[in-house]
Design an enzyme around this catalytic site. Structure first.
Site, PDB file in Angstrom:
ATOM      1  N   ASP A  31       0.440  -1.213  -0.176  1.00  0.00           N
ATOM      2  CA  ASP A  31      -0.106   0.078   0.476  1.00  0.00           C
ATOM      3  C   ASP A  31       0.862   1.168   0.073  1.00  0.00           C
ATOM      4  OD1 ASP A  31      -2.015   2.212   0.420  1.00  0.00           O
ATOM      5  OD2 ASP A  31      -2.580   1.169   2.232  1.00  0.00           O
ATOM      6  N   ILE A  32       0.769   1.904  -0.895  1.00  0.00           N
ATOM      7  CA  ILE A  32       1.513   3.000  -1.165  1.00  0.00           C
ATOM      8  C   ILE A  32       1.586   4.242   0.026  1.00  0.00           C
ATOM      9  CG2 ILE A  32      -0.356   4.413  -2.703  1.00  0.00           C
ATOM     10  CD1 ILE A  32       3.777   4.172  -2.475  1.00  0.00           C
ATOM     11  N   ASN A  57       2.122   7.822 -10.058  1.00  0.00           N
ATOM     12  CA  ASN A  57       0.728   7.789 -10.616  1.00  0.00           C
ATOM     13  C   ASN A  57       0.056   6.464  -9.526  1.00  0.00           C
ATOM     14  OD1 ASN A  57      -0.861   6.499 -13.292  1.00  0.00           O
ATOM     15  ND2 ASN A  57      -0.517   4.362 -11.880  1.00  0.00           N
ATOM     16  N   TYR A  98     -11.484  14.437  -3.675  1.00  0.00           N
ATOM     17  CA  TYR A  98     -10.392  13.621  -4.959  1.00  0.00           C
ATOM     18  C   TYR A  98     -10.267  14.897  -4.891  1.00  0.00           C
ATOM     19  CZ  TYR A  98      -8.724  11.230  -8.963  1.00  0.00           C
ATOM     20  OH  TYR A  98      -8.649  11.142  -9.998  1.00  0.00           O
ATOM     21  N   LYS A 122      -6.224  16.143  -5.949  1.00  0.00           N
ATOM     22  CA  LYS A 122      -5.155  16.580  -7.033  1.00  0.00           C
ATOM     23  C   LYS A 122      -5.231  17.694  -7.222  1.00  0.00           C
ATOM     24  CE  LYS A 122      -5.648  12.162  -8.421  1.00  0.00           C
ATOM     25  NZ  LYS A 122      -4.745  11.721  -8.138  1.00  0.00           N
TER      26      LYS A 122
END
Length: 280
Positions: free
Chosen positions: A66-67, A93, A164, A168
């Site tokens: 899990d990043i 990414n 989200y 971003k």
């Protein structure tokens, strides 16, 4: 082609979609590539696909995890440098939407939890892994960071996927800040803002594959919102990522966010309403 021969690349979120295609293209153009994500079988399948294209298995390294976990971030960077000797290119990414099936507003009981999940994955993990990778990128000289944002970050109000979009938008600003900080050290940082791309992104929100397919097909039929008359495919975005990672081709691009959405963000909402219908 081998324009990335001798280069070492990390592509986060490379289990499928844009990340998988990007890793594949880097590998087939000569790079050593670390692929990483939570789905081990997907990563093994990608490695097999790369090897079948004629690339040595020794040029691909897999890190499952899990990043958002700092220990996983450290493992990704440290294992890459240990195996390949350096790090030249970092592609951030990994990303996903966390939202309620039915939008219930920013004052809902779950609002803060949804906000935190979106920020942790889509923004905080990028900041953290880039900081971990920074000394290796500087040491490699003439290195590149490419962040993957979204047109959700642009100046449009939203009633769905609000957090989200906030994450971003923060990533866009982080890109600019990182670019100014790192360019004196020979590291360029840029960003790609995709529009709708046919990948596993929608299914990751919980919709089944068939429902996702219907959404992509439906969207492609509405030129008023998607002027290119088709939804993007992972290669559309991967090509831009490799362009930004190719210093010979894009040297003078620093700290920029490149929109790739088939024209969707050019369309104002008011233009979708045929006002002449009032005269009929």
């Amino acid at each position: 082609m081998s324009r990335f021969a001798g280069k070492t690349v990390i592509v986060t979120g490379s289990s499928d979609g844009i990340g998988a295609q990007t890793a594949f293209q880097f590998a087939t153009e000569g790079a050593n590539v670390t692929i990483t994500g939570r789905r081990a079988q997907n990563l093994e399948d990608l490695k097999e696909r790369i090897v079948k294209s004629g690339i040595s298995a020794s040029s691909i390294h897999i890190v499952v995890g899990d990043i958002t976990n700092v220990d996983v971030q450290k493992a990704i960077v440290e294992e890459t440098v240990s195996k390949f000797g350096k790090l030249d290119i970092l592609v951030n990414n990994a990303g996903a939407v966390f939202d309620e099936p039915q939008h219930i507003g920013t004052t809902s009981p779950n609002a803060v939890d949804l906000f935190d999940k979106n920020i942790d994955l889509n923004l905080k993990s990028v900041l953290s892994i880039t900081n971990i990778a920074k000394p290796h990128l500087i040491a490699a000289k003439n290195s590149e960071v490419v962040n993957i944002s979204s047109i959700a970050s642009l100046k449009f109000g939203r009633t769905r996927f609000v957090y989200y979009a906030i994450a971003k938008a923060g990533l866009d600003q982080l890109t600019r800040a990182q670019a100014l900080e790192l360019i004196p050290h020979g590291v360029r940082v840029n960003c790609v803002n995709p529009g709708m791309v046919e990948s596993g992104f929608i299914t990751a929100t919980g919709l089944p594959d068939e429902a996702s397919k219907k959404i992509y097909e439906y969207a492609a039929k509405h030129r008023q919102a998607f002027p290119a008359e088709r939804i993007g495919v992972p290669a559309d975005i991967a090509n831009i990522i490799l362009f930004l990672a190719d210093r010979k081709m894009s040297y003078y691009i620093v700290g920029q966010c490149i929109v790739a959405d088939g024209g969707s963000s050019l369309v104002m909402g008011a233009s979708l309403v045929d006002l002449t219908a009032a005269l009929q």
